[in-house]
Design an enzyme around this catalytic site. Structure first.
Site, PDB file in Angstrom:
ATOM      1  N   ASP A 118      35.658   0.150  32.425  1.00 25.56           N
ATOM      2  CA  ASP A 118      34.739  -0.831  31.674  1.00 25.56           C
ATOM      3  C   ASP A 118      33.809  -0.273  30.783  1.00 25.56           C
ATOM      4  O   ASP A 118      34.021   0.358  29.771  1.00 25.56           O
ATOM      5  CB  ASP A 118      34.461  -1.823  32.892  1.00 25.56           C
ATOM      6  CG  ASP A 118      33.591  -3.018  32.035  1.00 25.56           C
ATOM      7  OD1 ASP A 118      33.651  -3.250  30.946  1.00 25.56           O
ATOM      8  OD2 ASP A 118      32.748  -3.730  32.924  1.00 25.56           O
ATOM      9  N   PHE A 160      36.807 -10.608  33.218  1.00 24.93           N
ATOM     10  CA  PHE A 160      36.707 -10.043  34.861  1.00 24.93           C
ATOM     11  C   PHE A 160      38.193 -10.488  35.105  1.00 24.93           C
ATOM     12  O   PHE A 160      38.665 -11.532  35.377  1.00 24.93           O
ATOM     13  CB  PHE A 160      35.946 -10.750  35.476  1.00 24.93           C
ATOM     14  CG  PHE A 160      35.682 -10.006  37.132  1.00 24.93           C
ATOM     15  CD1 PHE A 160      34.965  -8.815  37.040  1.00 24.93           C
ATOM     16  CD2 PHE A 160      36.305 -10.520  38.223  1.00 24.93           C
ATOM     17  CE1 PHE A 160      34.979  -8.242  38.136  1.00 24.93           C
ATOM     18  CE2 PHE A 160      36.495  -9.855  39.396  1.00 24.93           C
ATOM     19  CZ  PHE A 160      35.741  -8.682  39.501  1.00 24.93           C
ATOM     20  N   VAL A 161      38.899  -9.370  35.584  1.00 25.87           N
ATOM     21  CA  VAL A 161      40.442  -9.480  36.000  1.00 25.87           C
ATOM     22  C   VAL A 161      40.556  -9.200  37.460  1.00 25.87           C
ATOM     23  O   VAL A 161      39.730  -8.341  38.162  1.00 25.87           O
ATOM     24  CB  VAL A 161      41.376  -8.560  35.141  1.00 25.87           C
ATOM     25  CG1 VAL A 161      41.292  -9.262  33.869  1.00 25.87           C
ATOM     26  CG2 VAL A 161      40.976  -7.303  35.172  1.00 25.87           C
ATOM     27  N   ARG A 218      43.538  -8.137  45.943  1.00 32.05           N
ATOM     28  CA  ARG A 218      44.061  -7.194  45.523  1.00 32.05           C
ATOM     29  C   ARG A 218      45.614  -7.228  45.541  1.00 32.05           C
ATOM     30  O   ARG A 218      46.198  -6.437  44.832  1.00 32.05           O
ATOM     31  CB  ARG A 218      43.661  -6.044  46.549  1.00 32.05           C
ATOM     32  CG  ARG A 218      42.295  -5.627  46.128  1.00 32.05           C
ATOM     33  CD  ARG A 218      42.126  -4.258  46.963  1.00 32.05           C
ATOM     34  NE  ARG A 218      40.494  -4.277  47.282  1.00 32.05           N
ATOM     35  CZ  ARG A 218      39.690  -3.515  46.452  1.00 32.05           C
ATOM     36  NH1 ARG A 218      39.806  -3.186  45.237  1.00 32.05           N
ATOM     37  NH2 ARG A 218      38.429  -3.446  46.792  1.00 32.05           N
ATOM     38  N   GLY A 275      40.349   0.165  44.246  1.00 31.42           N
ATOM     39  CA  GLY A 275      41.090  -0.664  43.286  1.00 31.42           C
ATOM     40  C   GLY A 275      42.373   0.168  42.794  1.00 31.42           C
ATOM     41  O   GLY A 275      43.246  -0.429  42.169  1.00 31.42           O
ATOM     42  N   ASP A 295      39.996  -6.257  42.924  1.00 32.27           N
ATOM     43  CA  ASP A 295      39.605  -7.388  43.734  1.00 32.27           C
ATOM     44  C   ASP A 295      38.425  -8.170  43.148  1.00 32.27           C
ATOM     45  O   ASP A 295      37.613  -7.906  42.108  1.00 32.27           O
ATOM     46  CB  ASP A 295      39.142  -6.945  45.046  1.00 32.27           C
ATOM     47  CG  ASP A 295      37.611  -6.229  44.847  1.00 32.27           C
ATOM     48  OD1 ASP A 295      37.487  -5.326  43.836  1.00 32.27           O
ATOM     49  OD2 ASP A 295      36.705  -6.492  45.481  1.00 32.27           O
ATOM     50  N   LYS A 354      38.963  -1.740  28.810  1.00 27.05           N
ATOM     51  CA  LYS A 354      38.386  -2.795  28.056  1.00 27.05           C
ATOM     52  C   LYS A 354      37.631  -1.960  26.977  1.00 27.05           C
ATOM     53  O   LYS A 354      36.538  -1.600  27.043  1.00 27.05           O
ATOM     54  CB  LYS A 354      37.006  -3.484  28.793  1.00 27.05           C
ATOM     55  CG  LYS A 354      37.783  -4.585  29.998  1.00 27.05           C
ATOM     56  CD  LYS A 354      36.607  -4.928  30.737  1.00 27.05           C
ATOM     57  CE  LYS A 354      37.165  -5.900  31.853  1.00 27.05           C
ATOM     58  NZ  LYS A 354      36.073  -6.424  32.995  1.00 27.05           N
ATOM     59  N   ASP A 357      41.663   2.169  38.325  1.00 33.13           N
ATOM     60  CA  ASP A 357      42.465   0.853  37.822  1.00 33.13           C
ATOM     61  C   ASP A 357      42.074   0.465  36.595  1.00 33.13           C
ATOM     62  O   ASP A 357      42.793  -0.063  35.719  1.00 33.13           O
ATOM     63  CB  ASP A 357      42.149  -0.250  38.944  1.00 33.13           C
ATOM     64  CG  ASP A 357      40.576  -0.316  39.316  1.00 33.13           C
ATOM     65  OD1 ASP A 357      39.841   0.301  38.683  1.00 33.13           O
ATOM     66  OD2 ASP A 357      40.091  -1.147  40.218  1.00 33.13           O
TER      67      ASP A 357
HETATM   68  P1  5GP Z   1      32.758   0.917  34.940  1.00 34.92           P
HETATM   69  O1  5GP Z   1      31.884   2.147  35.568  1.00 34.92           O
HETATM   70  O2  5GP Z   1      33.917   1.729  34.097  1.00 34.92           O
HETATM   71  O3  5GP Z   1      31.859  -0.033  34.311  1.00 34.92           O
HETATM   72  O4  5GP Z   1      33.746  -0.006  35.819  1.00 34.92           O
HETATM   73  C1  5GP Z   1      34.699   0.669  36.455  1.00 34.92           C
HETATM   74  C2  5GP Z   1      34.928  -0.030  37.869  1.00 34.92           C
HETATM   75  O5  5GP Z   1      34.323  -1.216  38.268  1.00 34.92           O
HETATM   76  C3  5GP Z   1      36.484  -0.114  38.219  1.00 34.92           C
HETATM   77  O6  5GP Z   1      36.686   1.367  39.019  1.00 34.92           O
HETATM   78  C4  5GP Z   1      36.473  -1.300  39.027  1.00 34.92           C
HETATM   79  O7  5GP Z   1      36.399  -1.121  40.222  1.00 34.92           O
HETATM   80  C5  5GP Z   1      35.383  -2.184  38.569  1.00 34.92           C
HETATM   81  N1  5GP Z   1      35.597  -3.184  37.489  1.00 34.92           N
HETATM   82  C6  5GP Z   1      35.539  -3.085  36.107  1.00 34.92           C
HETATM   83  N2  5GP Z   1      35.979  -4.000  35.415  1.00 34.92           N
HETATM   84  C7  5GP Z   1      36.542  -4.976  36.303  1.00 34.92           C
HETATM   85  C8  5GP Z   1      37.391  -6.162  36.502  1.00 34.92           C
HETATM   86  O8  5GP Z   1      37.456  -6.852  35.231  1.00 34.92           O
HETATM   87  N3  5GP Z   1      37.720  -6.517  37.527  1.00 34.92           N
HETATM   88  C9  5GP Z   1      37.381  -6.106  38.646  1.00 34.92           C
HETATM   89  N4  5GP Z   1      38.057  -6.662  39.721  1.00 34.92           N
HETATM   90  N5  5GP Z   1      36.870  -4.958  38.725  1.00 34.92           N
HETATM   91  C10 5GP Z   1      36.466  -4.273  37.591  1.00 34.92           C
HETATM   92 MG    MG Z   2      36.915   0.893  41.096  1.00 39.01          MG
END
Ligand code: 5GP
Ligand code: MG
Length: 180
Positions: free
Chosen positions: A104, A153-154, A166, A45, A160, A132, A101
């Site tokens: 979350d 979700f973006v 992407r 990402g 992606d 976020k 990227d």
């Molecule tokens: P986390 O582990 O912080 O919950 O999520 C991080 C990973 O989940 C990021 O590296 C990304 O790949 C994916 N991710 C989290 N939120 C989004 C979103 O809104 N859109 C997309 N495409 N990927 C996300």
């Molecule tokens: Mg990622």
């Protein structure tokens, strides 16, 4: 691809301006470092973000990568991250900047930070394009943030859905029918 876009959250011009500012902040932070920087990007990402960011860094920079899986195929919920393969970077004794990227739940970055910290870097900082803020946990430190975004979700600018979007230059939200 355009027909699947519901709305643009951050247009490409705004991203470009913010990436320049982030590069400036990063350059200031490492100004006194003689050995330069080791950027470790979280695949896949962050590739678009890293590609733009490094071209605004006037400091010696090496690039490595770490692959973490969280979403498989058609999901928009993290299933809990796992490391895929090895860390492709020699980070011991280096000034390391981990780049992803988006943060979350923070699980992905927690895993990546722990993996890097175990290799004994001289310093370890983290940079994300998007955050976020309502979900990102306090124990996962992020030093540079491009934009705070709402909890949707973006896609685009490297992010992606099921492998697609992407290459979209903006950060955008998809129409509901795409998920059907
Ligand atoms: P986390 O582990 O912080 O919950 O999520 C991080 C990973 O989940 C990021 O590296 C990304 O790949 C994916 N991710 C989290 N939120 C989004 C979103 O809104 N859109 C997309 N495409 N990927 C996300
Ligand atoms: Mg990622």
């Amino acid at each position: 691809m355009q027909a699947d876009i519901d709305r643009i959250l951050i247009p490409s011009g705004q991203i470009a301006a913010r990436v320049k500012q982030l590069a400036h902040d990063i350059t200031q932070t490492y100004a006194d470092s003689e050995q330069g920087l080791m950027i470790v990007c979280v695949l896949s990402g962050s590739i678009v973000f890293v590609a733009d960011l490094i071209r605004h860094l006037p400091i010696k920079t090496k690039i490595g990568s770490i692959a973490v899986s969280s979403y498989k195929g058609k999901t928009t919920r993290s299933l809990g991250p796992a490391l895929i393969g090895r860390l492709e970077a020699d980070v011991a004794g280096r000034n390391v900047l981990l780049v992803d990227d988006i943060i979350d739940t923070g699980q992905t970055l927690r895993l990546a930070q722990n993996e890097l910290a175990a290799q004994g870097p001289a310093s370890l900082r983290t940079c994300v394009l998007l955050r976020k803020p309502h979900r990102a946990p306090r124990d996962v430190r992020v030093d540079f943030v491009g934009f705070d975004v709402e909890d949707v979700f973006v896609v685009g600018y490297g992010l992606d859905y099921d492998g697609d979007y992407r290459n979209l230059p903006d950060v955008a939200v998809l129409k509901p029918h795409v998920y059907d």
